[in-house]
Structure formats: structure tokens, C-alpha cells
Design an enzyme around this catalytic site. Sequence first.
Site, PDB file in Angstrom:
ATOM      1  N   HIS A  84     -48.485  26.820 -56.811  1.00 22.03           N
ATOM      2  CA  HIS A  84     -49.554  27.799 -56.533  1.00 22.03           C
ATOM      3  C   HIS A  84     -49.589  28.149 -55.050  1.00 22.03           C
ATOM      4  CE1 HIS A  84     -52.629  24.826 -55.042  1.00 22.03           C
ATOM      5  NE2 HIS A  84     -52.069  24.011 -55.915  1.00 22.03           N
ATOM      6  N   ASP A  86     -52.309  29.526 -53.462  1.00 20.92           N
ATOM      7  CA  ASP A  86     -53.624  29.452 -52.822  1.00 20.92           C
ATOM      8  C   ASP A  86     -53.902  28.053 -52.286  1.00 20.92           C
ATOM      9  OD1 ASP A  86     -53.848  28.536 -55.584  1.00 20.92           O
ATOM     10  OD2 ASP A  86     -56.011  28.471 -55.274  1.00 20.92           O
ATOM     11  N   ASP A 147     -50.633  21.371 -50.212  1.00 25.77           N
ATOM     12  CA  ASP A 147     -51.104  21.641 -51.572  1.00 25.77           C
ATOM     13  C   ASP A 147     -51.388  23.138 -51.659  1.00 25.77           C
ATOM     14  OD1 ASP A 147     -52.324  21.765 -54.018  1.00 25.77           O
ATOM     15  OD2 ASP A 147     -54.171  20.787 -53.373  1.00 25.77           O
ATOM     16  N   GLU A 181     -55.188  28.547 -58.337  1.00 23.98           N
ATOM     17  CA  GLU A 181     -55.190  27.236 -58.989  1.00 23.98           C
ATOM     18  C   GLU A 181     -56.396  26.421 -58.548  1.00 23.98           C
ATOM     19  OE1 GLU A 181     -54.335  22.980 -59.714  1.00 23.98           O
ATOM     20  OE2 GLU A 181     -54.732  23.946 -57.788  1.00 23.98           O
ATOM     21  N   GLU A 182     -56.721  26.508 -57.256  1.00 19.91           N
ATOM     22  CA  GLU A 182     -57.775  25.653 -56.689  1.00 19.91           C
ATOM     23  C   GLU A 182     -59.163  26.010 -57.198  1.00 19.91           C
ATOM     24  OE1 GLU A 182     -57.134  23.061 -55.274  1.00 19.91           O
ATOM     25  OE2 GLU A 182     -55.257  23.233 -54.181  1.00 19.91           O
ATOM     26  N   ASP A 204     -46.704  20.108 -57.879  1.00 14.75           N
ATOM     27  CA  ASP A 204     -48.043  20.165 -57.286  1.00 14.75           C
ATOM     28  C   ASP A 204     -48.660  18.770 -57.170  1.00 14.75           C
ATOM     29  OD1 ASP A 204     -50.326  21.333 -56.248  1.00 14.75           O
ATOM     30  OD2 ASP A 204     -51.168  21.870 -58.197  1.00 14.75           O
ATOM     31  N   HIS A 387     -56.965  18.889 -49.711  1.00 15.69           N
ATOM     32  CA  HIS A 387     -58.291  19.496 -49.521  1.00 15.69           C
ATOM     33  C   HIS A 387     -59.035  18.908 -48.316  1.00 15.69           C
ATOM     34  CE1 HIS A 387     -58.315  20.395 -54.157  1.00 15.69           C
ATOM     35  NE2 HIS A 387     -57.181  20.720 -53.559  1.00 15.69           N
TER      36      HIS A 387
HETATM   37 ZN   LIG Z   1     -52.401  21.920 -55.893  1.00 13.06          ZN
END
Ligand SMILES: [Zn+2]
Length: 416
Positions: A84, A86, A147, A181-182, A204, A387
Site C-alpha cells: 500500500h 498510503d 509501512d 490501507e491504513e 506489509d 505508525h
Molecule cells: Zn501497512
Amino acid sequence: MIDTNYNFTFLERFLKYVKVDTQSDEESTTFPSDPKQLDLSRILVEELKELGINNAELDEHGYVMATLPSNTEKDVTPIAFIAHVDTSPAVTGKNVNPIIHKNYQGGDIVLPNDKSKVIVYDENPELKDMIGFDIITTDGTTLLGADDKAGVAEIMDALNYFIKNPDVKHGDIKICFTPDEEVGRGTEKFDVKKLGAKYAYTIDGGTRGEIETETFSADAVEIKITGKNVHPGYAKDKMVNAVKVASHFIDLLPKDKFSPETTEGREGYFHCTSVNGNESEMICKFIIRDFIDEKLKELETTLKEFLDKAVADYPGSSAEFKVIEQYRNMVYVLKDHPMVEEYALEALKRLDIKPLQTAIRGGTDGSRLSYMGLPTPNLFAGGHNFHAYTEYVAIQDMEMAVRAIVEIAKIWEERA
Ligand SMILES: [Zn+2]
């Protein structure tokens, strides 16, 4: 095995991708949630075309899809690699300034532009396996975005490897780079049929060696509690206050079990995410999680029993209990296609990587894709502390992820 003469390209790609702000937006109702994600998607299409993959395209929903055509006589099952573009809404991804700490020698890593942000050695057990590695971090003021830009860069490099080494045989390799995705919407407009793969791997995951074939099964529950509202001045023996019923219900829930803060490993839970309303009507939202579908239903039954008790304690009140299916443990799908996991394990074995197989206390895009007809386990991309400002990834782990992708594609050809 990739020979030592190959010039890996994942690092320069990764350093370029993280500088593009692709933070997705939880509040948005558009798709993609924030169009700035497409800035990276467009770069990826360009780079794919530079590699000679002219079928690369960005569709109207923001998905990049491309096929590296088969170069073998054999009839190989088409597989896909997915990542992903994003990054998490939790921490800003604007003006990312990646820093490479070469030849890491242990100890805490202090992030230079905000010295209060420290990657603490004792809190990051993976660091002890990274002595001598080159570790990429942020400067402390943003997210890194490993990520999942690590995954994106690794897939791109694996394609580059196959193009530079046409004698290495493979079937059709499909790739897809998804938005959102997030914010849990990465598969919302995913066209599985158009991708044309039979199986896929999301790149991922975190630690080197991770292969995830199990996720939670997930439902949401929405509870509506209705009271009896009467003018408060004339309410004696008439009013039933929905706020009190809802508080009583929440209070009845066990303090020592069934919740995220009291469970771990393979235990499930129900979790109240919000309570809203007034004296006539209250809405209580829950998420329900377990690895086993039957246990998910049991948790829902238990939750409903507490609700029924609360309502019974307040005669005149009533409640509705609505279950909304979210996603299911992908293991139920993957068990019918054991080679998907088996070939990934074989790839790790050839690379001398110890497989880490854990059940994810969450979902992946793969959990939804598996139920959309595309069985999709999740593999490591190498990053850590997702994150957070303290996100980091080792260059050596990213290289291993590229090697794993290449090896998996080769194995699907060999076994055809
Ligand atoms: Zn991810």
C-alpha cells in the site's frame, strides 16, 4: 538465489518514496481518502514504464496494477505482490527526512531533530539482531513510512531484478499498489478479476521472516437503546432515561476479561468504541474480535446477555442489537490452498531465514482479499514501530525481502 553482482535498487526507491506525502485520511468519505496518495502512484506507474512494463496503469480509484509477463514455456499460476502507498493518519508523513545510521553498534538511537524521540534498545528486542546493520530512521519529527513504502520499494526492485536477469524463469507476476490501507479501505474498490492473479502476497509485515496466515475474524455491533422520554417536570413514574440504561449496561461488562486491555495471544474480545445519545436514545458501538468464527458468535451472545440484563433492570426501555460483518480470519481460506504458504516457507528456507508465524491481532488487506477470491497471506517488509515517530527499517532486512519475493516467484515457476 540472487547473485552478488546484482545492483539492488530498493534503497534509492525507498528514499524517494518516503519523501512523497501519502497520508490517508480517516475522516474522508471520498476514494481515495486523500488524492495526494496518487502523487506516489503516478511515480510508480512512470517507474514501471521505465522498467519496460508498458501495461502499468493507474485506475480511476487509485490502484496501480501491472504485469511482468511470464518468460517460461510452463503454464505457471499467476501470482501477485501487493503493497500500500498510503501512510498512517496517526503521525504526519510530510517532509520526511530519512536518516541512515550506518553500521549500527547497539544502544539507543536518538532522533536528531527531536531528541525526546528515542528508539530505546531495551524496548526494541529486534535491535539486538541488527548489530552491523544500516538502519533507516526519521529525524524525529515525522513518520518514516516504511509501512508500507518498504514493501513498495521491495516489489519494484524484485521486478527490476527479473527484468535485468531474463534468464531467471518466472510466470506472470502481477503487482498492485493500493491506496487507503491504513484507514481500512484498501480493498474497497479492488478489482480482483482485473488483477488476474490466482494468489497474492501482501508485503506489509514487520520483522524479517514474518509470514502471517491468520488474522482476527471481525464484526462490529451497533446497539440502540431506547428509553421513554417525558417532560422532566412530569416524569415521575413515567420516564426511563436511556443514558442510565446505557451506563448500567457498560458497567455490567466484566472488568477482568473480554476486552482488549485484558486479553492477548489467541483470546478474543468485545470493545466499546463509542457511546452517544441522549435520554430518549443511545447508540453504543462495539467491535468484536476472535480468531475462531464460532467464538466470535459466542462473544456476541455474551454481549447481548449483558444488554438484555441492563434492559430488564429498567422496565420500559428496549434495545436493538445489530451485528455487522467486517472481515474473517484468512486461515479458513488459506487452508484450502496450502501451497501459498508452503512456497513462501520454502523461499525463506533457501534464504536461511527463520520463519516467524504469528496470528495477527488485527486484519490485513489480505483478510478481505482472501474472501474476495484472492488468497493472500502477509509477508515481512522489514519495518518496525509502525505508525510512530520511532519507525525504523534496516537496509539488510529490506534486501532480504526483495530476495524473498524473487525466490517465491521462482518457486511458483519451478513447481508448475
Ligand atoms: Zn501497512
